[in-house]
Design an enzyme around this catalytic site. Structure first.
Site, PDB file in Angstrom:
ATOM      1  N   ASN A 104     -23.516  12.879 -11.394  1.00 58.16           N
ATOM      2  CA  ASN A 104     -23.361  13.565 -10.117  1.00 58.16           C
ATOM      3  C   ASN A 104     -21.879  13.719  -9.734  1.00 58.16           C
ATOM      4  O   ASN A 104     -21.014  13.709 -10.595  1.00 58.16           O
ATOM      5  CB  ASN A 104     -24.202  12.948  -9.002  1.00 58.16           C
ATOM      6  CG  ASN A 104     -24.623  14.027  -8.015  1.00 58.16           C
ATOM      7  OD1 ASN A 104     -23.860  14.392  -7.139  1.00 58.16           O
ATOM      8  ND2 ASN A 104     -25.811  14.586  -8.188  1.00 58.16           N
ATOM      9  N   ARG A 105     -21.588  13.890  -8.427  1.00 57.36           N
ATOM     10  CA  ARG A 105     -20.277  14.415  -8.029  1.00 57.36           C
ATOM     11  C   ARG A 105     -19.263  13.351  -7.629  1.00 57.36           C
ATOM     12  O   ARG A 105     -19.637  12.319  -7.069  1.00 57.36           O
ATOM     13  CB  ARG A 105     -20.454  15.403  -6.861  1.00 57.36           C
ATOM     14  CG  ARG A 105     -21.185  16.667  -7.294  1.00 57.36           C
ATOM     15  CD  ARG A 105     -21.466  17.607  -6.149  1.00 57.36           C
ATOM     16  NE  ARG A 105     -22.069  18.845  -6.652  1.00 57.36           N
ATOM     17  CZ  ARG A 105     -23.352  18.954  -7.004  1.00 57.36           C
ATOM     18  NH1 ARG A 105     -24.175  17.942  -6.885  1.00 57.36           N
ATOM     19  NH2 ARG A 105     -23.825  20.100  -7.486  1.00 57.36           N
ATOM     20  N   HIS A 130     -21.104  15.376 -13.084  1.00 56.34           N
ATOM     21  CA  HIS A 130     -21.717  14.884 -14.315  1.00 56.34           C
ATOM     22  C   HIS A 130     -20.704  14.614 -15.432  1.00 56.34           C
ATOM     23  O   HIS A 130     -20.922  14.987 -16.604  1.00 56.34           O
ATOM     24  CB  HIS A 130     -22.782  15.865 -14.816  1.00 56.34           C
ATOM     25  CG  HIS A 130     -23.971  15.989 -13.899  1.00 56.34           C
ATOM     26  ND1 HIS A 130     -24.448  14.959 -13.135  1.00 56.34           N
ATOM     27  CD2 HIS A 130     -24.792  17.052 -13.642  1.00 56.34           C
ATOM     28  CE1 HIS A 130     -25.510  15.363 -12.452  1.00 56.34           C
ATOM     29  NE2 HIS A 130     -25.733  16.622 -12.731  1.00 56.34           N
ATOM     30  N   HIS A 201     -30.450  13.295 -17.524  1.00 59.28           N
ATOM     31  CA  HIS A 201     -30.647  14.515 -16.736  1.00 59.28           C
ATOM     32  C   HIS A 201     -31.691  15.409 -17.412  1.00 59.28           C
ATOM     33  O   HIS A 201     -31.368  16.394 -18.059  1.00 59.28           O
ATOM     34  CB  HIS A 201     -29.326  15.259 -16.567  1.00 59.28           C
ATOM     35  CG  HIS A 201     -29.355  16.259 -15.456  1.00 59.28           C
ATOM     36  ND1 HIS A 201     -30.108  17.410 -15.511  1.00 59.28           N
ATOM     37  CD2 HIS A 201     -28.756  16.264 -14.243  1.00 59.28           C
ATOM     38  CE1 HIS A 201     -29.947  18.080 -14.385  1.00 59.28           C
ATOM     39  NE2 HIS A 201     -29.132  17.408 -13.597  1.00 59.28           N
ATOM     40  N   TYR A 203     -35.089  17.852 -17.089  1.00 60.72           N
ATOM     41  CA  TYR A 203     -35.856  18.670 -16.156  1.00 60.72           C
ATOM     42  C   TYR A 203     -37.326  18.438 -16.480  1.00 60.72           C
ATOM     43  O   TYR A 203     -37.810  18.833 -17.542  1.00 60.72           O
ATOM     44  CB  TYR A 203     -35.521  20.144 -16.326  1.00 60.72           C
ATOM     45  CG  TYR A 203     -34.131  20.499 -15.870  1.00 60.72           C
ATOM     46  CD1 TYR A 203     -33.748  20.309 -14.548  1.00 60.72           C
ATOM     47  CD2 TYR A 203     -33.202  21.030 -16.751  1.00 60.72           C
ATOM     48  CE1 TYR A 203     -32.470  20.639 -14.120  1.00 60.72           C
ATOM     49  CE2 TYR A 203     -31.926  21.365 -16.331  1.00 60.72           C
ATOM     50  CZ  TYR A 203     -31.573  21.164 -15.007  1.00 60.72           C
ATOM     51  OH  TYR A 203     -30.311  21.493 -14.583  1.00 60.72           O
ATOM     52  N   ASP A 272     -31.677  18.578  -3.274  1.00 62.59           N
ATOM     53  CA  ASP A 272     -30.591  18.199  -4.189  1.00 62.59           C
ATOM     54  C   ASP A 272     -29.834  17.074  -3.501  1.00 62.59           C
ATOM     55  O   ASP A 272     -28.713  17.236  -3.047  1.00 62.59           O
ATOM     56  CB  ASP A 272     -29.678  19.411  -4.464  1.00 62.59           C
ATOM     57  CG  ASP A 272     -28.771  19.181  -5.673  1.00 62.59           C
ATOM     58  OD1 ASP A 272     -28.779  18.055  -6.206  1.00 62.59           O
ATOM     59  OD2 ASP A 272     -28.060  20.125  -6.063  1.00 62.59           O
ATOM     60  N   GLN A 308     -31.319  10.743  -7.553  1.00 60.80           N
ATOM     61  CA  GLN A 308     -31.012  12.130  -7.193  1.00 60.80           C
ATOM     62  C   GLN A 308     -32.222  12.966  -7.566  1.00 60.80           C
ATOM     63  O   GLN A 308     -32.650  12.976  -8.727  1.00 60.80           O
ATOM     64  CB  GLN A 308     -29.770  12.622  -7.957  1.00 60.80           C
ATOM     65  CG  GLN A 308     -29.340  14.031  -7.605  1.00 60.80           C
ATOM     66  CD  GLN A 308     -28.461  14.125  -6.345  1.00 60.80           C
ATOM     67  OE1 GLN A 308     -27.954  13.091  -5.876  1.00 60.80           O
ATOM     68  NE2 GLN A 308     -28.279  15.304  -5.818  1.00 60.80           N
ATOM     69  N   GLU A 336     -32.920  11.669 -11.206  1.00 60.23           N
ATOM     70  CA  GLU A 336     -31.861  10.917 -11.895  1.00 60.23           C
ATOM     71  C   GLU A 336     -31.648   9.568 -11.223  1.00 60.23           C
ATOM     72  O   GLU A 336     -31.207   9.504 -10.077  1.00 60.23           O
ATOM     73  CB  GLU A 336     -30.567  11.725 -11.855  1.00 60.23           C
ATOM     74  CG  GLU A 336     -30.707  13.113 -12.446  1.00 60.23           C
ATOM     75  CD  GLU A 336     -29.802  14.118 -11.739  1.00 60.23           C
ATOM     76  OE1 GLU A 336     -28.583  13.997 -11.844  1.00 60.23           O
ATOM     77  OE2 GLU A 336     -30.333  15.000 -11.049  1.00 60.23           O
TER      78      GLU A 336
HETATM   79  C1  GAL Z   1     -27.989  17.846 -10.418  1.00 69.16           C
HETATM   80  C2  GAL Z   1     -27.067  18.205  -9.305  1.00 69.16           C
HETATM   81  C3  GAL Z   1     -27.287  19.659  -8.996  1.00 69.16           C
HETATM   82  C4  GAL Z   1     -27.018  20.492 -10.234  1.00 69.16           C
HETATM   83  C5  GAL Z   1     -27.788  19.943 -11.426  1.00 69.16           C
HETATM   84  C6  GAL Z   1     -27.403  20.585 -12.725  1.00 69.16           C
HETATM   85  O1  GAL Z   1     -27.911  16.492 -10.689  1.00 69.16           O
HETATM   86  O2  GAL Z   1     -27.285  17.397  -8.166  1.00 69.16           O
HETATM   87  O3  GAL Z   1     -26.481  20.071  -7.924  1.00 69.16           O
HETATM   88  O4  GAL Z   1     -25.651  20.502 -10.505  1.00 69.16           O
HETATM   89  O5  GAL Z   1     -27.591  18.580 -11.563  1.00 69.16           O
HETATM   90  O6  GAL Z   1     -27.629  21.953 -12.715  1.00 69.16           O
END
Ligand code: GAL
Length: 371
Positions: A104-105, A130, A201, A203, A272, A308, A336
């Site tokens: 994350n950020r 990330h 990460h 999906y 998010d 997250q 996450e």
């Molecule tokens: C998530 C993040 C989103 C986006 C995604 C990747 O973890 O919070 O904002 O960046 O990853 O597309």
């Protein structure tokens, strides 16, 4: 794509014998053999009881995860591509890898450690996301141990990579368990003070294909979350979820409140956000995902303090994945397990600093059954 049939033993709880069933969508390892940055890339398949996973060493990435649906058919519950080229050329590079060093950020990519300011790679507006553009998700890891149900991968991130101090040695072990789960065990050590927050990460779409996830139901055992600014950087506040669309303390359809008028949902263009678990404990299912269509239930057990949840708000249908499925708007969700975003810049968030002589560890298990 060449389809490849893997025959797996089905361990049947209600009967005494074992059945053998085929999985039609298992990917062919030949389509994942490559060389990236002069390093060999390949795909391995591990198998537990009623669970099969395929892992590439490109980003230590979970490529497929097969779990049984309520009809007794295997469904691939993670988004991805059917060849290594798909992953290398994807516009969204976060399908299934380990991200880090810091998941994350980080606000403007900057943090201060022992009085020294570090600047990490800026790859998300004015912020760091990330682990940076060429974070550990974009690196070729080494397979260091493997048996039928488990594989361990290692990556040594050089001092200064993506702006992080210290040489960090990161390992992750994937194990397909005998109680229908996939366990991830992470470890990190460093030769100089640094920060660490690796996570997976993936999906998920537990219907096994690229359909909307708005009917998926989710529970998160969290009373609080970390509000952010419009750039998704935490303000430092830790707020209650009570009376907000972020209250997932009971199983709720993701689509039920995703479009309501609420500033944090505007900032995220949907979900998010970082949820703070009420109790940090790996003994309880901290998150549960259920699809009434497939009947699949996925429970997440973790020793991490937070999660997250990202509802695929930036997916735009450009990337075409396995089975020709398009990466359409909100067709996959990331869950996450992690430390809080931007923790290196907030003294009231859990410690994210790793020093020489210490070991970072993290354990998360995804467990499956059907209803
Ligand atoms: C998530 C993040 C989103 C986006 C995604 C990747 O973890 O919070 O904002 O960046 O990853 O597309």
């Amino acid at each position: 794509m060449k389809r490849f049939l893997l025959t797996v033993t089905l361990f049947c709880a209600s009967c005494s014998s074992e059945q053998v069933i085929p999985i039609a969508d298992v990917l062919d390892p030949a389509d994942f053999e490559s060389s990236i940055d002069g390093k060999e890339v390949k795909l391995v398949t591990i198998e537990g009881s009623n669970i099969v996973a395929q892992i590439s060493n490109y980003g230590a990435r979970l490529v497929s995860l097969f779990a049984l649906d309520k009809e007794g058919n295997y469904q691939d519950v993670v988004w991805g591509y059917d060849s290594i080229d798909g992953y290398v050329n994807a516009t969204d590079r976060y399908s299934g890898p380990i991200v880090g060093r810091y998941g994350n950020r980080i606000d403007k990519g900057r943090f201060t450690l022992d009085g020294v300011e570090y600047q990490t790679d800026i790859n998300n507006g004015e912020n760091h996301l990330h682990g940076g553009a060429e974070g550990v998700h974009a690196q070729v890891w080494e397979f260091v141990e493997q048996n039928d149900s488990s594989v361990m991968l290692k990556y040594v991130s050089p001092d200064g990579e993506m702006g992080y101090p210290g040489e960090m040695t990161l390992t992750v072990r994937y194990t397909a368990t005998y109680d229908t789960g996939l366990r991830l065990e992470y470890s990190a050590v460093t030769d100089a003070p640094t920060v660490a927050n690796p996570t997976s990460h993936c999906y998920f779409n537990i219907d096994g294909h690229s359909s909307s996830i708005l009917d998926h139901q989710l529970q998160i055992m969290a009373d609080r979350f970390t509000p952010t600014d419009s750039g998704l950087i935490p303000t430092g506040e830790i707020a209650s979820v009570e009376n907000t669309p972020l209250d997932f303390r009971t199983l709720t359809a993701i689509g039920k409140r995703i479009n309501v008028d609420y500033e944090p949902l505007e900032f995220g263009a949907g979900y998010d956000h970082n949820w703070v678990f009420t109790t940090q404990s790996e003994d309880i299912a901290q998150a549960t995902l259920y699809s009434p269509h497939s009947g699949i239930v996925m429970e997440i057990y973790t020793d991490q303090p937070a999660l997250q949840f990202y509802s695929g708000n930036f997916m735009d249908g450009v990337d075409v994945g396995k089975r020709g499925d398009k990466h359409n708007y909100r067709t996959g969700i990331a869950l996450e397990t992690q430390n809080y975003p931007d923790a290196p810049n907030h003294v009231n968030f859990p410690n994210s600093v790793l020093r020489p002589g210490e070991e970072y560890t993290h354990k998360t298990t995804y467990k499956f059954h059907t209803l």
